[in-house]
Enzyme design. Structure first.
Site, PDB file in Angstrom:
ATOM      1  CE  LYS A 223      -4.085   1.951   2.225  1.00 52.34           C
ATOM      2  NZ  LYS A 223      -5.161   1.744   3.219  1.00 52.34           N
TER       3      LYS A 223
ATOM      4  CD  GLU B  36     -18.547  -2.749   9.842  1.00 50.35           C
ATOM      5  OE1 GLU B  36     -17.703  -1.933   9.421  1.00 50.35           O
ATOM      6  OE2 GLU B  36     -18.795  -3.831   9.254  1.00 50.35           O
TER       7      GLU B  36
ATOM      8  NE  ARG C   1     -20.114  -3.112   6.659  1.00 58.67           N
ATOM      9  CZ  ARG C   1     -19.695  -3.660   5.515  1.00 58.67           C
ATOM     10  NH1 ARG C   1     -20.114  -3.179   4.364  1.00 58.67           N
ATOM     11  NH2 ARG C   1     -18.867  -4.677   5.520  1.00 58.67           N
TER      12      ARG C   1
END
Length: 588
Positions: free
Chosen positions: A248, A336, A364
């Site tokens: 990344k 979540e 969610r």
């Protein structure tokens, strides 16, 4: 003079005309273009830099948009947008009236699915693949790019479980960079580490056990190798997965070395990579940092205090507690649903559990909130960061629905602090012990008080607070909307200012009905202001109260209308939806 390859590309058809040996040069140009734009316009950086080679290879090998490409965690897709006809307008990224920071179906035919939240790509691509099979489109390819730790989410596993028993042209690209916004966590991350270390010597492959044709891991920055593997896999039938290893922030030293900060670094020097200095010492703290510092204080004095977040330790500032009390602070990954029920389970054992989730991401886990928390009256303390309008992330990330979607659930408390001191005190109050779960919602950004770290005071549940008296019109606001409400009154001529009152309701649930009776008996006109949807929130509750008790005062409800607000600055969007100080003053 060196030819700029990127300038020759208007769509992927142009890309496919470029000789393969020149693609590494194009990758360098694409990286530089992303860096130069994001350095001045801001946005997400590290994720897109990490998939430059993959992005080029995908559009080079596959016949997009005929072949359907779905990105998971849409902030990987800047390179994709630039290569698919949006290079000339990419500088408008995330700005009001400009292109979205995430793939968006009505923006381009190349954006096959809207992907602001994580872990949706496999499900969406599988749905497309099965639809193609039913239509007899046997040659069409379907590719899901799963990155930034989203493979560990439950929804991704549900999709993998289904994909393994289908006969589809589905290719899943696992972009393994060991980080989401914060470093990846959990057993699956440890498994990937072993795969990368031991290669094919791992005897038990989790993906092959799910009937997926697995290949890799390979270097995701080796363009020739990635193209070769994609060409090979394109001709294989059935669901398959390619495991690639990427870095990344690839191509910018600071972004590689400090991946958390350079996920979305704000403005920086495009040549050096150094962040633009910010003079933040004299500014009030961000609400997230008030939460983070306060929970450390509470945990220091109460060994029963627990902190939980799904993959947002830095964004929520729970990182402060993780550093001080690592055994009592948990990052559960992009999960979540698990976070909510995990919090509930721990709270049944008499721990004071703070579960910090962005407002938009709590959506969610709605069933878990209802079934596993509220139905059982388990007193979890939910801290909903980024509530209300969040700005440039746009429609997928605004926290504008929480007031409405929580208001209809029994057995809970909803509180919106108007400043940092109120946030601090409600956290203190909650950990003393409540009979019901509480949802504390606060906005993205900074407060207004420098000396917020005052001695704790207990807040009485369900009590509003009069901010100024009036006698003809009153504004009923919730949380930080009181700032604009008070500013709106000051915009009026002095004589008119005197007739307007302002009350911070503080609690949407339970409503301070004693205060509302006084309000309706005193004022001819009531204006409600909230940074959530007009339908279902404070205004709805006040209007319902008035009907129930036969009050006839005029009521005006200000809030987010029945739309998905797009991206722009918070000030711009607040003005557009009608809750800026100027817009509120027009109703006084």
């Amino acid at each position: 003079m060196k030819k700029n390859l990127l300038n020759t590309i208007r769509c992927p058809k142009d890309l496919r005309k470029i000789p393969q040996e020149k693609l590494p040069l194009l990758a360098q140009e694409l990286r530089e273009f992303i860096i130069n734009i994001v350095a001045t316009k801001e946005g997400h950086l590290g994720a897109s830099l990490g998939v430059v080679e993959l992005t080029l290879a995908l559009h080079y090998v596959f016949n997009t948009p005929e072949d359907l490409l779905v990105w998971d965690v849409g902030h990987q897709a800047y390179g994709h947008k630039i290569l698919t006809g949006r290079k000339e307008i990419f500088h408008t990224n995330r700005q009001l009236g400009g292109i979205s920071g995430f793939p968006k179906r009505d923006e381009s035919e190349f954006d096959t699915f809207g992907v602001g939240h994580s872990s949706t790509a496999i499900s969406a691509a599988l749905g497309m693949a099965i639809a193609s099979r039913l239509k007899g489109e046997t040659k069409r390819q379907h590719i899901a790019v799963v990155g930034d730790a989203s493979i560990a989410s439950g929804m991704a596993f549900e999709a993998l479980n289904h994909a393994g028993v289908t006969d589809t042209n589905l290719l899943i690209i696992l972009n393994d960079n060991a980080i989401g916004i914060d470093p990846s966590v959990g057993a699956l991350k440890d498994y990937f580490t072993k795969v990368k270390t031991n290669g094919d010597s791992i005897s038990d492959n989790i993906f092959e056990a799910l009937n997926l044709n697995y290949s890799g891991p390979i270097d995701g920055h080796n363009l020739d190798l990635v193209i070769s593997e994609l060409e090979r896999l394109k001709d294989l039938s059935g669901p398959k997965i390619l495991h690639i290893i990427t870095t990344k922030g690839k191509g910018l030293r600071q972004a590689e070395e400090n991946q958390v900060v350079y996920h979305a670094p704000g403005k920086f020097n495009a040549l050096t990579g150094d962040l633009t200095p910010k003079n933040e010492d004299s500014l009030p703290l961000k609400f997230q940092d008030v939460f983070g510092k306060t929970i450390v204080e509470l945990a220091t004095n109460n060994e029963k205090v627990i902190g939980i977040t799904p993959a947002m330790p830095t964004g929520s500032s729970l990182k402060f507690m993780m550093d001080e009390f690592p055994d009592r602070a948990f990052d559960v990954g992009i999960a979540e649903q698990h976070a909510v029920t995990f919090a509930a389970g721990m709270a049944t054992q008499d721990f004071k559990v703070f579960c910090n989730i962005y407002s938009t991401f709590l959506q969610r886990a709605y069933d878990q909130v209802i079934h596993d928390v509220c139905l059982q009256k388990i007193p979890v303390i939910f801290c909903l960061d980024r509530a209300g309008i969040v700005g440039e992330d746009g429609a997928t990330h605004h926290g504008i629905f929480d007031l409405a979607y929580l208001n209809c659930i029994p057995n809970l408390i909803i509180f919106a602090p108007r400043n940092e001191v109120e946030l601090r005190n409600i956290m203190y109050t909650a950990q003393l012990g409540l009979e019901l779960p509480i949802f504390i919602r606060y906005p993205r950004g900074r407060g207004n008080i420098l000396n917020w770290q005052r001695p704790f005071e207990k807040i009485e549940i369900g009590k509003a607070e009069v901010l100024r008296e009036g006698f003809e019109t009153v504004i009923l606001c919730l949380g930080t909307t009181s700032v604009n409400a008070l500013k709106a009154i000051k915009l009026l001529p002095p004589k008119k200012q005197n007739i307007v009152g302002c009350i911070d309701m503080r609690f949407l649930k339970p409503l301070d009905e004693e205060m509302l009776h006084k309000v309706f008996k005193k004022y001819k006109k009531i204006i409600t202001v909230e940074d959530g949807t007009i339908k279902g929130g404070l205004g709805t509750s006040v209007a319902t109260f008035a009907v129930t008790h036969n009050y006839t005062s005029k009521i005006e409800i200000l809030g987010v209308p029945d739309i998905f607000p797009e991206h722009g600055s918070i000030d711009q969007l607040t003005e557009l939806v009608g809750i800026s100080a100027e817009k509120i003053s027009e109703h006084l």
